[in-house]
Design an enzyme around this catalytic site. Structure first.
Site, PDB file in Angstrom:
ATOM      1  N   HIS A 295       1.199   0.133 -13.509  1.00  0.00           N
ATOM      2  CA  HIS A 295       1.983  -1.068 -13.809  1.00  0.00           C
ATOM      3  C   HIS A 295       3.466  -0.686 -13.805  1.00  0.00           C
ATOM      4  O   HIS A 295       3.840   0.349 -14.369  1.00  0.00           O
ATOM      5  CB  HIS A 295       1.570  -1.621 -15.182  1.00  0.00           C
ATOM      6  CG  HIS A 295       2.252  -2.908 -15.500  1.00  0.00           C
ATOM      7  ND1 HIS A 295       1.792  -4.121 -15.037  1.00  0.00           N
ATOM      8  CD2 HIS A 295       3.370  -3.171 -16.207  1.00  0.00           C
ATOM      9  CE1 HIS A 295       2.612  -5.076 -15.454  1.00  0.00           C
ATOM     10  NE2 HIS A 295       3.569  -4.530 -16.172  1.00  0.00           N
TER      11      HIS A 295
ATOM     12  N   GLY B 190       0.783  -1.225   0.000  1.00  0.00           N
ATOM     13  CA  GLY B 190       0.000   0.000   0.000  1.00  0.00           C
ATOM     14  C   GLY B 190       0.815   1.276   0.000  1.00  0.00           C
ATOM     15  O   GLY B 190       0.318   2.333   0.393  1.00  0.00           O
TER      16      GLY B 190
HETATM   17  C1  GRF Z   1       3.456  -1.227  -7.688  1.00  0.00           C
HETATM   18  O1  GRF Z   1       4.744  -1.445  -8.129  1.00  0.00           O
HETATM   19  C2  GRF Z   1       2.521  -1.169  -8.838  1.00  0.00           C
HETATM   20  O2  GRF Z   1       3.140  -0.786 -10.012  1.00  0.00           O
HETATM   21  C3  GRF Z   1       2.044  -2.574  -8.979  1.00  0.00           C
HETATM   22  O3  GRF Z   1       1.983  -3.063  -7.678  1.00  0.00           O
HETATM   23  C4  GRF Z   1       2.921  -2.385  -6.862  1.00  0.00           C
HETATM   24  C5  GRF Z   1       2.210  -1.948  -5.633  1.00  0.00           C
HETATM   25  O4  GRF Z   1       3.085  -1.478  -4.678  1.00  0.00           O
HETATM   26  N1  GRF Z   1       0.780  -2.617  -9.652  1.00  0.00           N
HETATM   27  P1  GRF Z   1       2.523  -0.852  -3.332  1.00  0.00           P
HETATM   28  O5  GRF Z   1       1.632  -1.887  -2.666  1.00  0.00           O
HETATM   29  O6  GRF Z   1       1.771   0.360  -3.683  1.00  0.00           O
HETATM   30  O7  GRF Z   1       3.732  -0.554  -2.507  1.00  0.00           O
END
Ligand code: GRF
Length: 358
Positions: free
Chosen positions: A105, A12
């Site tokens: 992504h 998150g």
């Molecule tokens: C991010 O790297 C995003 O690109 C991918 O999932 C990851 C989530 O990271 N879809 P976080 O949970 O926000 O730290």
């Protein structure tokens, strides 16, 4: 106030960054966070920040999407933001929120996207392929994984000694800058689309009525500042258009600058307005002006010049050498007059039209 919801399954860090970016003093408000993982670290983080957070097991997401839609509607959610959400978003939700679900992504889509490409796998694949750059992409969610229209991208370098972990952390930093701005841009685009639709519905179409072209937006900086509800004293940053890697089937949404980042924002999804160059037709007043001034300033002095030059030989053969010289001089003068008047009168249109005379 525009309410948005975050769907997340993991740490998150993007969710926290989005809440920090919007929930104090802007007109965008993260009103809800939904997750498919009971033990996701994002739950505690969101609750700590005062965000209503609910967990729904995967079978609810899959088999009972109306439960999800109910809670979204109760919170008047206008946009859904996926931030590390690993559960499949059902077609029912995608249809109900068509064009209103964003995903981030960790690569420069369409490269390194698609089924199974998430988290560390993306960065491993980028390094294994010897890429020199990677980045993050924010795109609209459709029924095809990672294939929706791209809103914005931000590049980062891939360094020779990068591991998947070091690259992931660099991409994460890029995501923190990219996602809030992409959310604002998507909301602006959706608001524009809603306004045009509402106007079209209010104005009954008559046989001859043509739809008004969408209003030219304010500068991105102003519009963004307005959406965020803050003053805009940031000087405009020149934008550098980038070559978009080929997207197999969709168009991207529009084009603008983004501080230190490359963007792909070429077309407004709903209005269909492109911002890639002027399509202004040449004003018809210019054509009329040009014809009239060419006749008055070029043709008439030109004819006078011809008359004088025809006199040159007749006077010469009549033995009036002085008369022939005078006629020759006059012909030259009228040719110059014709040229100078033609140039001046045609270019005069520009200052006159700037002064509002046309
Ligand atoms: C991010 O790297 C995003 O690109 C991918 O999932 C990851 C989530 O990271 N879809 P976080 O949970 O926000 O730290």
């Amino acid at each position: 106030m525009t309410n948005i919801a975050i769907f997340a399954s993991g740490n998150g860090s993007n969710a926290v960054n989005i809440v920090k970016s919007f929930n104090s003093g802007s007109r965008i408000h993260v009103a809800l966070c939904l997750t498919d993982r009971e033990d996701a670290p994002v739950i505690a983080k969101m609750k700590e920040m005062g965000i209503e957070t609910e967990y729904y097991p995967r079978n609810v997401w899959r088999e009972n999407p109306d439960t999800i839609l109910d809670i979204l509607q109760r919170h008047d959610i206008k946009l859904i933001v996926l931030a590390g959400f690993l559960c499949f978003v059902s077609d029912r939700i995608v249809e109900a929120y068509e064009g209103r679900i964003l995903n981030i992504h960790p690569s420069l889509l369409p490269a390194y996207g698609g089924k199974g490409m998430h988290g560390a796998k993306v960065h491993q694949a980028v390094i294994a392929a010897g890429e020199t750059k990677s980045g993050a992409t924010v795109h609209v969610v459709t029924d095809k994984i990672d294939m929706g229209p791209i809103i914005m991208q931000k590049e980062v370098p891939v360094l020779p000694d990068d591991t998947p972990e070091t690259l992931e952390s660099r991409v994460h930093e890029a995501e923190y800058e990219l996602y809030p701005e992409a959310i604002v841009k998507a909301l602006m685009s959706l608001t524009e689309g809603d306004t045009h639709r509402a106007e079209a519905e209010e104005t009954p179409a008559t046989e001859n009525s043509k739809p008004e072209p969408p209003a030219i937006p304010q500068s991105i900086d102003d519009a963004w500042a307005e959406t965020l509800g803050v003053a805009n004293n940031v000087p405009p940053v020149p934008s550098t258009p980038v070559q978009q890697p080929q997207q197999p089937q969709q168009t991207s949404i529009g084009q603008s600058s983004c501080y230190n980042q490359q963007t792909m924002y070429q077309q407004t999804m709903y209005s269909g307005q492109t911002h890639t160059g002027s399509t202004e037709p040449m004003p018809s007043t210019w054509l009329v002006w040009s014809i009239v001034t060419t006749i008055l300033c070029c043709f008439i002095p030109g004819i006078v010049a011809i008359i004088y030059s025809s006199k040159v030989s007749s006077k010469y053969f009549a033995g009036d050498i002085e008369g022939a010289k005078r006629a020759s001089r006059n012909a030259e003068i009228w040719i110059i007059v014709s040229f100078v008047l033609g140039v001046i009168s045609n270019t005069l249109y520009i200052p006159l039209s700037i002064a509002g005379l046309f």
